[in-house]
Scaffold this motif. Structure first.
Motif, PDB file in Angstrom:
ATOM      1  N   SER A   1       0.811  -1.223   0.000  1.00 58.72           N
ATOM      2  CA  SER A   1       0.000   0.000   0.000  1.00 58.72           C
ATOM      3  C   SER A   1       0.841   1.267   0.000  1.00 58.72           C
ATOM      4  N   ASP A   2       2.120   1.160   0.359  1.00 54.24           N
ATOM      5  CA  ASP A   2       3.027   2.304   0.328  1.00 54.24           C
ATOM      6  C   ASP A   2       3.742   2.449  -1.010  1.00 54.24           C
ATOM      7  N   GLY A   3       3.449   1.548  -1.946  1.00 53.93           N
ATOM      8  CA  GLY A   3       4.071   1.604  -3.260  1.00 53.93           C
ATOM      9  C   GLY A   3       5.373   0.840  -3.372  1.00 53.93           C
ATOM     10  N   LYS A   4       5.756   0.136  -2.305  1.00 48.42           N
ATOM     11  CA  LYS A   4       6.997  -0.632  -2.338  1.00 48.42           C
ATOM     12  C   LYS A   4       6.770  -1.947  -3.080  1.00 48.42           C
ATOM     13  N   GLU A   5       7.625  -2.197  -4.084  1.00 51.14           N
ATOM     14  CA  GLU A   5       7.462  -3.403  -4.887  1.00 51.14           C
ATOM     15  C   GLU A   5       7.771  -4.648  -4.058  1.00 51.14           C
ATOM     16  N   VAL A   6       6.868  -5.642  -4.152  1.00 46.54           N
ATOM     17  CA  VAL A   6       7.046  -6.911  -3.456  1.00 46.54           C
ATOM     18  C   VAL A   6       7.686  -7.942  -4.378  1.00 46.54           C
ATOM     19  N   PHE A   7       7.201  -8.012  -5.612  1.00 45.92           N
ATOM     20  CA  PHE A   7       7.821  -8.887  -6.606  1.00 45.92           C
ATOM     21  C   PHE A   7       7.327  -8.520  -7.995  1.00 45.92           C
ATOM     22  N   THR A   8       8.082  -8.963  -8.996  1.00 49.37           N
ATOM     23  CA  THR A   8       7.699  -8.886 -10.402  1.00 49.37           C
ATOM     24  C   THR A   8       7.918 -10.264 -11.008  1.00 49.37           C
ATOM     25  N   ALA A   9       7.021 -10.668 -11.888  1.00 46.88           N
ATOM     26  CA  ALA A   9       7.145 -11.985 -12.507  1.00 46.88           C
ATOM     27  C   ALA A   9       6.562 -11.954 -13.916  1.00 46.88           C
ATOM     28  N   GLU A  10       7.118 -12.795 -14.776  1.00 44.41           N
ATOM     29  CA  GLU A  10       6.563 -12.997 -16.111  1.00 44.41           C
ATOM     30  C   GLU A  10       5.900 -14.363 -16.140  1.00 44.41           C
TER      31      GLU A  10
ATOM     32  N   GLU B   1       2.946 -18.995  -8.316  1.00 45.68           N
ATOM     33  CA  GLU B   1       2.805 -19.005  -6.866  1.00 45.68           C
ATOM     34  C   GLU B   1       4.056 -18.461  -6.203  1.00 45.68           C
ATOM     35  N   CYS B   2       3.868 -17.746  -5.105  1.00 44.60           N
ATOM     36  CA  CYS B   2       4.993 -17.290  -4.306  1.00 44.60           C
ATOM     37  C   CYS B   2       4.508 -16.990  -2.891  1.00 44.60           C
ATOM     38  N   LYS B   3       5.443 -16.692  -2.015  1.00 48.90           N
ATOM     39  CA  LYS B   3       5.088 -16.349  -0.634  1.00 48.90           C
ATOM     40  C   LYS B   3       5.563 -14.936  -0.346  1.00 48.90           C
ATOM     41  N   VAL B   4       4.646 -14.120   0.152  1.00 53.15           N
ATOM     42  CA  VAL B   4       4.960 -12.731   0.485  1.00 53.15           C
ATOM     43  C   VAL B   4       5.396 -12.671   1.943  1.00 53.15           C
ATOM     44  N   PRO B   5       6.619 -12.202   2.231  1.00 59.84           N
ATOM     45  CA  PRO B   5       7.075 -12.143   3.623  1.00 59.84           C
ATOM     46  C   PRO B   5       6.433 -10.979   4.372  1.00 59.84           C
ATOM     47  N   ASN B   6       6.277 -11.144   5.665  1.00 61.97           N
ATOM     48  CA  ASN B   6       5.764 -10.075   6.538  1.00 61.97           C
ATOM     49  C   ASN B   6       4.465  -9.478   5.998  1.00 61.97           C
ATOM     50  N   VAL B   7       3.583 -10.350   5.580  1.00 64.45           N
ATOM     51  CA  VAL B   7       2.380  -9.895   4.898  1.00 64.45           C
ATOM     52  C   VAL B   7       1.476  -9.105   5.845  1.00 64.45           C
ATOM     53  N   LYS B   8       0.860  -8.057   5.308  1.00 68.55           N
ATOM     54  CA  LYS B   8      -0.125  -7.273   6.034  1.00 68.55           C
ATOM     55  C   LYS B   8      -1.510  -7.789   5.653  1.00 68.55           C
ATOM     56  N   LEU B   9      -2.246  -8.255   6.643  1.00 69.71           N
ATOM     57  CA  LEU B   9      -3.512  -8.929   6.379  1.00 69.71           C
ATOM     58  C   LEU B   9      -4.661  -7.947   6.157  1.00 69.71           C
ATOM     59  N   TRP B  10      -5.623  -8.411   5.349  1.00 70.97           N
ATOM     60  CA  TRP B  10      -6.864  -7.664   5.112  1.00 70.97           C
ATOM     61  C   TRP B  10      -7.919  -8.135   6.105  1.00 70.97           C
ATOM     62  N   SER B  11      -8.669  -7.189   6.653  1.00 71.83           N
ATOM     63  CA  SER B  11      -9.851  -7.487   7.459  1.00 71.83           C
ATOM     64  C   SER B  11     -10.808  -6.310   7.334  1.00 71.83           C
TER      65      SER B  11
ATOM     66  N   PRO C   1      -8.478  -2.849   6.426  1.00 78.20           N
ATOM     67  CA  PRO C   1      -8.519  -3.398   5.074  1.00 78.20           C
ATOM     68  C   PRO C   1      -7.237  -3.128   4.270  1.00 78.20           C
ATOM     69  N   ASN C   2      -6.154  -3.778   4.669  1.00 80.39           N
ATOM     70  CA  ASN C   2      -4.883  -3.627   3.950  1.00 80.39           C
ATOM     71  C   ASN C   2      -4.997  -4.236   2.559  1.00 80.39           C
ATOM     72  N   LEU C   3      -4.628  -3.468   1.555  1.00 82.50           N
ATOM     73  CA  LEU C   3      -4.695  -3.931   0.177  1.00 82.50           C
ATOM     74  C   LEU C   3      -3.356  -3.731  -0.518  1.00 82.50           C
ATOM     75  N   TYR C   4      -2.963  -4.737  -1.277  1.00 83.26           N
ATOM     76  CA  TYR C   4      -1.780  -4.652  -2.136  1.00 83.26           C
ATOM     77  C   TYR C   4      -2.237  -4.308  -3.556  1.00 83.26           C
ATOM     78  N   ASN C   5      -1.338  -3.718  -4.336  1.00 77.31           N
ATOM     79  CA  ASN C   5      -1.644  -3.331  -5.711  1.00 77.31           C
ATOM     80  C   ASN C   5      -0.988  -4.297  -6.683  1.00 77.31           C
ATOM     81  N   LEU C   6      -1.810  -4.982  -7.471  1.00 79.77           N
ATOM     82  CA  LEU C   6      -1.303  -5.887  -8.500  1.00 79.77           C
ATOM     83  C   LEU C   6      -1.535  -5.255  -9.861  1.00 79.77           C
ATOM     84  N   VAL C   7      -0.462  -5.100 -10.641  1.00 81.52           N
ATOM     85  CA  VAL C   7      -0.562  -4.581 -12.007  1.00 81.52           C
ATOM     86  C   VAL C   7      -0.278  -5.723 -12.972  1.00 81.52           C
TER      87      VAL C   7
END
Length: 501
Positions: free
Chosen positions: A248-257, A265-275, A279-285
């Motif tokens: 949510s701060d714009g920091k890239e977590v990963f890029t993949a082709e 599939e991958c695992k996101v470290p230190n994930v911020k959970l949604w509730s 309501p923490n949301l990540y941005n997928l482009v």
């Protein structure tokens, strides 16, 4: 997509609305809703800010017929003397009358047939087209009860299920320059028997209409899962793709082709959970073939442990409401401003959950629930309440009186129509973290068709719970597939006893 052979009058093509096996003619297969944006554009903006989306809302020419019988054979070529706004319901603009029924059907029970005196609203507008190598996809987000589409007087297709979006690839029907789009909307169709929700009955094109320009090779669908342990997965269909996930701060977590059809599939470290509370949301482009698609991702898990629904590993209290699309000035049309006002009012009153009673909402609704933080029980466009009145006499003395609500749940001629509604519910709204429970529908009883619908949803999604009120069962169809069973209008004694369990 091949053009459908056109012969005879426009009216001669109107043959599908009493055939529960002919639900969608000429439509694009179901997929998750998304709006593509051009390169360099913000893919998380409103769809009408995309250069790839042409909104067709506004004033359309309009002609109203009291009966389908009154329509001219070549009604697409006749004159139009009136105008009507789109989206809207025609009963709010001087045509026909709004009707409220609760249990009873608004028409005599004779499925799949509807009365010959079936009102029709015919809509017309022009559309400028310049061939540019892009396909033109025409999208209707909501039409009650069904729609026949014509372009330049040629039949394009047919669709029903009032509260699901439908798309047509109309490219091959367009000519360079000005084109004419005509839509014939019927008040009733065979789907009306599956849409007997307790509500004010209104008709017409009541959600957004737009044209999307897309390359022939393109992303057709994608499905995202993201759980409380940080496990992320996506499967894409239609094109090789590059994806980027940022927090949510714009920091890239990963890029993949990712290759077409591949599951990444991958695992996101230190994930911020949604509730609903946070309501923490990540941005997928998602990038492919000159398009950008933006999707909000929420990491969360819901499951049952020892009879308790657990969300992100904790028992939660749901303080929920049922919500209809119903406004005194716009009827079924819910603008973004109206939806936001509804959600903000709920937040102020500590509401944390919404059941979309009793049909899917517009795609925007689910995106806003992701954003604001609401647990959503997403319900299919399914209710056959009126079967009760058919099954019983005036004294309600028939055996298993209320179980007569199950007549269409058991009728094999309606199996595909019911499965279609369950499929659309999941396919079109799968990617929203706010949705934690699927609901098969409301007040439709239980039978083989509903069991098959439950199996379909379970096969499509094992990450959410499945709900239904299934106590009205005439034929002993097993019900153990359900995760959550509700009971209509339970007595105080029932509530006390269930709470003591």
């Amino acid at each position: 997509m091949k053009k459908i052979a056109s012969a005879g009058s426009a009216k001669a093509k109107m043959i599908y609305h009493e055939d529960p096996e002919a639900l969608h003619i000429g439509t694009i297969p179901d997929h998750a809703w998304f709006a593509p944006f051009g390169s360099g554009e913000n893919p998380f903006g409103a769809k009408d800010n995309s250069s790839r989306v042409e909104m067709l809302n506004g004033e359309w020419d309009f002609k109203y017929y009291d009966s389908i019988i009154d329509m001219e054979d070549n009604f697409t070529e006749t004159g139009f003397s009136a105008k009507i706004p789109v989206p809207a319901n025609w009963q709010l603009h001087g045509y026909d009358k709004a009707q409220y029924t609760n249990v009873s059907y608004p028409i005599p029970y004779d499925p799949p047939y509807v009365p010959d005196d079936n009102p029709v609203g015919v809509y017309r507008r022009s559309y400028e087209y310049k061939p540019d190598g892009m396909r033109r996809i025409m999208t209707f987000e909501g039409v009650d009860s069904c729609l026949y589409l014509y372009i330049n007087s040629e039949f394009v297709g047919y669709t029903q299920v009032s509260h699901a979006f439908s798309e047509f690839d109309v490219t091959d029907y367009l000519t360079d320059g000005e084109n004419t789009i005509v839509c014939a909307v019927l008040k009733w169709c065979d789907g009306t028997y599956l849409e007997d929700q307790d509500k004010i009955r209104l008709s017409g094109i009541f959600r957004d209409v737009y044209m999307v320009s897309r390359p022939k090779k393109r992303i057709e669908d994608y499905r995202i899962t993201a759980d409380m342990d940080g496990n992320f997965a996506i499967t894409l269909k239609g094109s090789d793709t590059k994806i980027t996930l940022s927090d949510s701060d714009g920091k890239e977590v990963f890029t993949a082709e990712i290759s077409d059809g591949e599951k990444f599939e991958c695992k996101v470290p230190n994930v911020k959970l949604w509730s609903a509370e946070i309501p923490n949301l990540y941005n997928l482009v998602i990038k492919a073939n000159g398009e950008n698609i933006g999707e909000k991702v929420g990491f969360r898990s819901i499951y049952i442990e020892n009879g308790v629904a657990m969300f992100n590993g904790k028992a939660i209290k749901i303080h929920g409401v049922n919500r209809h699309d119903s406004y005194p000035d716009t009827g079924y049309y819910a603008s973004e401003a109206k939806i936001r006002k509804d959600l903000e009012l709920m937040k102020k009153h500590n509401v944390n959950a919404i059941r979309t009673s009793h049909y899917p909402n517009a795609p925007l609704f689910y995106r806003l629930c992701d954003e604001y933080g609401f647990y959503v029980i997403a319900e299919a466009d399914m209710e056959t309440h009126g079967c009760v009145m058919v099954y019983n006499d005036f004294r309600w003395s028939a055996p298993n009186a209320y179980c007569g609500i199950s007549l269409l749940a058991m009728d094999r001629s309606y199996k595909n129509a019911i499965l279609d509604r369950e499929q659309k519910l999941v396919s079109q709204h799968f990617n929203h973290p706010a949705i934690i429970i699927w609901s098969l529908g409301n007040e439709s009883g239980w039978g083989e068709n509903m069991l098959e619908g439950a199996k379909l949803i379970k096969a499509n999604d094992r990450t959410r719970l499945l709900h239904y009120e299934n106590t009205h069962n005439l034929d002993g169809t097993p019900t153990d597939i359900l995760d959550i069973v509700s009971k209509m209008y339970a007595s105080p004694d029932f509530d006390v006893n269930i709470n003591l369990m």
